[in-house]
Design a protein around this motif. Structure first.
Motif, short mmCIF file in Angstrom:
data_model
loop_
_atom_site.label_atom_id
_atom_site.label_comp_id
_atom_site.label_asym_id
_atom_site.label_seq_id
_atom_site.Cartn_x
_atom_site.Cartn_y
_atom_site.Cartn_z
N LEU A 197 0.81 -0.78 -0.11
CA LEU A 197 -0.16 0.22 0.14
C LEU A 197 0.55 1.69 -0.42
N VAL A 198 0.23 2.35 -0.91
CA VAL A 198 1.26 4.11 -0.45
C VAL A 198 -0.14 4.54 0.04
N SER A 199 0.24 5.29 0.96
CA SER A 199 -0.42 5.86 1.43
C SER A 199 -0.74 7.49 0.09
N PHE A 200 -1.38 7.68 -0.50
CA PHE A 200 -2.04 8.85 -0.97
C PHE A 200 -2.67 9.75 -0.74
N ALA A 201 -4.24 9.61 -0.13
CA ALA A 201 -4.51 10.81 0.21
C ALA A 201 -5.33 10.61 1.96
N ARG A 202 -5.91 11.94 2.22
CA ARG A 202 -7.39 11.22 2.92
C ARG A 202 -8.34 12.41 2.41
N VAL A 297 -22.14 17.58 3.06
CA VAL A 297 -22.26 17.03 4.71
C VAL A 297 -21.43 16.10 4.80
N PRO A 298 -20.38 17.13 5.57
CA PRO A 298 -18.90 15.55 5.87
C PRO A 298 -20.28 14.38 6.38
N LEU A 299 -19.24 13.20 6.44
CA LEU A 299 -20.02 11.79 7.25
C LEU A 299 -18.83 11.31 7.19
N ALA A 300 -17.75 11.26 6.18
CA ALA A 300 -16.46 9.92 7.13
C ALA A 300 -15.98 10.63 6.38
N ARG A 301 -14.52 10.00 6.85
CA ARG A 301 -13.26 10.61 6.77
C ARG A 301 -12.23 8.98 5.56
N GLU A 302 -12.12 8.73 5.14
CA GLU A 302 -11.74 7.79 4.12
C GLU A 302 -10.02 7.75 3.46
N LEU A 303 -9.27 6.55 3.42
CA LEU A 303 -8.14 6.53 2.82
C LEU A 303 -7.62 6.66 1.15
N TYR A 304 -7.57 7.01 0.87
CA TYR A 304 -7.32 6.47 -1.07
C TYR A 304 -5.51 5.80 -1.10
N PHE A 305 -5.99 4.80 -1.83
CA PHE A 305 -4.58 4.42 -1.06
C PHE A 305 -4.33 3.93 -3.21
N LEU A 306 -2.94 3.88 -3.07
CA LEU A 306 -2.09 3.01 -4.30
C LEU A 306 -1.84 2.10 -4.04
N VAL A 307 -1.99 1.43 -4.85
CA VAL A 307 -1.65 -0.03 -4.21
C VAL A 307 -0.38 -0.91 -5.66
N THR A 308 0.62 -1.13 -5.13
CA THR A 308 1.18 -1.76 -6.47
C THR A 308 1.98 -3.57 -5.59
N LEU A 309 2.69 -4.07 -6.88
CA LEU A 309 3.13 -5.55 -5.66
C LEU A 309 4.42 -5.15 -5.29
N GLU A 343 -1.75 13.24 3.81
CA GLU A 343 -1.06 12.41 5.10
C GLU A 343 -0.27 11.25 4.20
N ASN A 344 0.70 11.41 4.57
CA ASN A 344 2.12 10.97 4.51
C ASN A 344 1.76 10.44 3.14
N SER A 345 1.17 11.34 1.91
CA SER A 345 1.90 10.55 0.96
C SER A 345 3.21 10.41 0.59
N GLY A 346 2.72 9.71 0.05
CA GLY A 346 4.32 8.58 -1.02
C GLY A 346 4.48 7.54 0.27
N GLU A 347 4.37 7.85 1.09
CA GLU A 347 4.81 6.60 2.54
C GLU A 347 4.44 5.07 1.93
N VAL A 348 5.27 4.11 1.60
CA VAL A 348 4.55 2.53 1.97
C VAL A 348 4.43 2.04 3.25
N LEU A 349 3.44 1.58 3.51
CA LEU A 349 2.64 1.45 5.05
C LEU A 349 2.04 0.19 5.09
N SER A 350 2.38 -0.77 6.21
CA SER A 350 2.14 -1.93 6.15
C SER A 350 0.42 -2.11 6.08
#
Length: 365
Positions: A197-202, A297-309, A343-350
């Motif tokens: 997982l690569v962090s992209f945006a919240r 009307v905001p109801l949720a905060r989510e994370l958008y990820f980029l995924v690679t092998l 949020e931590n854009s570009g960081e490779v995540l666990s």
């Protein structure tokens, strides 16, 4: 039936016009916005005589009145003119992902033809307003072309697992229970040690409503009120998964919502459904609502990820992209979008740490 013919231009800079542009629609929009032919001509950088002549010519071509001409009063679009402008805007909003995909394919072909050193990252991704900005910045700064095919989150991950792309983009609620809709949809498609997982945006997701929120819609329960028309997203889209989870958490059955006839294919199309009066509310990202002049009307905060092998992380073009995602130039653009945060854009995540609903063992029923 009037036939539609498509063309494209080849140039070094992005045109300020939309990818699909028709001069008549630009004139109708200008008359609608300014209330006069002369003001519309000035806004378009054209002469009054040209705009007046073209509108008259198109009235003859289409066989219907486009503008109500009353001397001394503001120019108004006729009912047919209003409907024609609405139809074009509706089609543009619905086709925006396909238009972006087509443009991306053409740009990739010419990038390879004219510059052998240009890098390419094939990508399938859930609909998002920030990715086109990233594509432009990657081309400008690194000659890196992001060949983005916009689709639903589920289809994007399937394309990565099938070897049809190098990266996929999907978004999700991360604090989801083990047996949540989010876990059921994505758990089998992601494997620790194989996917990265690569962090992209919240992003903020919520209700897209008319300006001023005239119906006072502030919760998902409000969508169950009699007469409230809701434009839903198609199954397989990440936003539909988010909505299903929020409804399940509040024990609201989907059948209690009064859905419009057809699900919308993207955030922009959902916003256009509200803006055109075809729906009272939709569920989507804040940027799509603000771009169309709607309330949110905001109801949720989510994370958008980029995924690679895992093995793809060492590819030069992937390393270049990760560096760009960490740059201040990119984070400034991302933070400027309504409802987005870098949020931590570009960081490779666990995977297991970020997605706590993931588990090696299949949950017992």
């Amino acid at each position: 039936m009037h036939r539609v013919h498509l063309t494209y231009t080849l140039g070094g800079e992005r045109s300020p016009q939309r990818d699909l542009h028709h001069p008549l629609m630009a004139m109708l929009a200008a008359v609608h916005d300014t209330g006069s032919i002369s003001a519309a001509a000035r806004a378009l950088g054209l002469s009054y005589r040209h705009v007046w002549g073209e509108l008259k010519r198109w009235e003859g071509e289409l066989g219907q009145e486009l503008v109500i001409w009353v001397k001394g009063q503001a120019a108004l679009l006729s009912p047919f003119g209003e409907k024609l402008l609405w139809a074009e805007r509706r089609a543009q909003a619905r086709l925006a992902p396909q238009i972006e995909a087509l443009r991306g394919e053409l740009e990739q072909a010419f990038a390879v033809a004219f510059d052998a050193s240009a890098g390419v990252i094939p990508m399938y991704a859930s609909h998002d307003d920030a990715l086109p900005l990233l594509r432009t910045l990657a081309q400008q700064q690194h000659k890196l072309h992001l060949d983005i095919q916009f689709t639903g989150s589920v289809d994007a991950l399937a394309a990565l697992n099938d070897g049809r792309c190098l990266m996929a983009g999907f978004h999700a609620l991360t604090e989801s229970p083990l047996r949540s809709p989010t876990a059921r949809v994505y758990r089998a498609m992601l494997k620790p040690g194989h996917h990265k997982l690569v962090s992209f945006a919240r992003r903020r997701q919520g209700l897209i409503v008319a300006p001023g929120n005239p119906l006072g819609l502030t919760t998902l329960a409000d969508l169950c009120r009699k007469g409230v028309r809701f434009a839903n997203r198609a199954r397989g889209s990440g936003t539909r998964v988010v909505l299903d989870e929020l409804l399940a958490a509040q024990k609201i059955p989907l059948e209690a919502l009064h859905e419009t006839a057809q699900p919308e294919p993207s955030h922009r199309a959902a916003a256009e459904a509200v803006a055109s009066g075809g729906a009272d509310a939709a569920f989507g990202i804040e940027a799509a609502a603000r771009a169309r002049g709607l309330d949110f009307v905001p109801l949720a905060r989510e994370l958008y990820f980029l995924v690679t092998l895992e093995q793809s992380l060492e590819q030069p073009q992937v390393k270049t992209l990760l560096g760009l995602l960490r740059s201040e130039a990119w984070r400034a653009q991302l933070n400027a979008l309504p409802g987005y945060a870098a949020e931590n854009s570009g960081e490779v995540l666990s995977l297991r740490r970020v997605l706590p609903w993931w588990s090696y063992r299949t949950p017992k029923r």
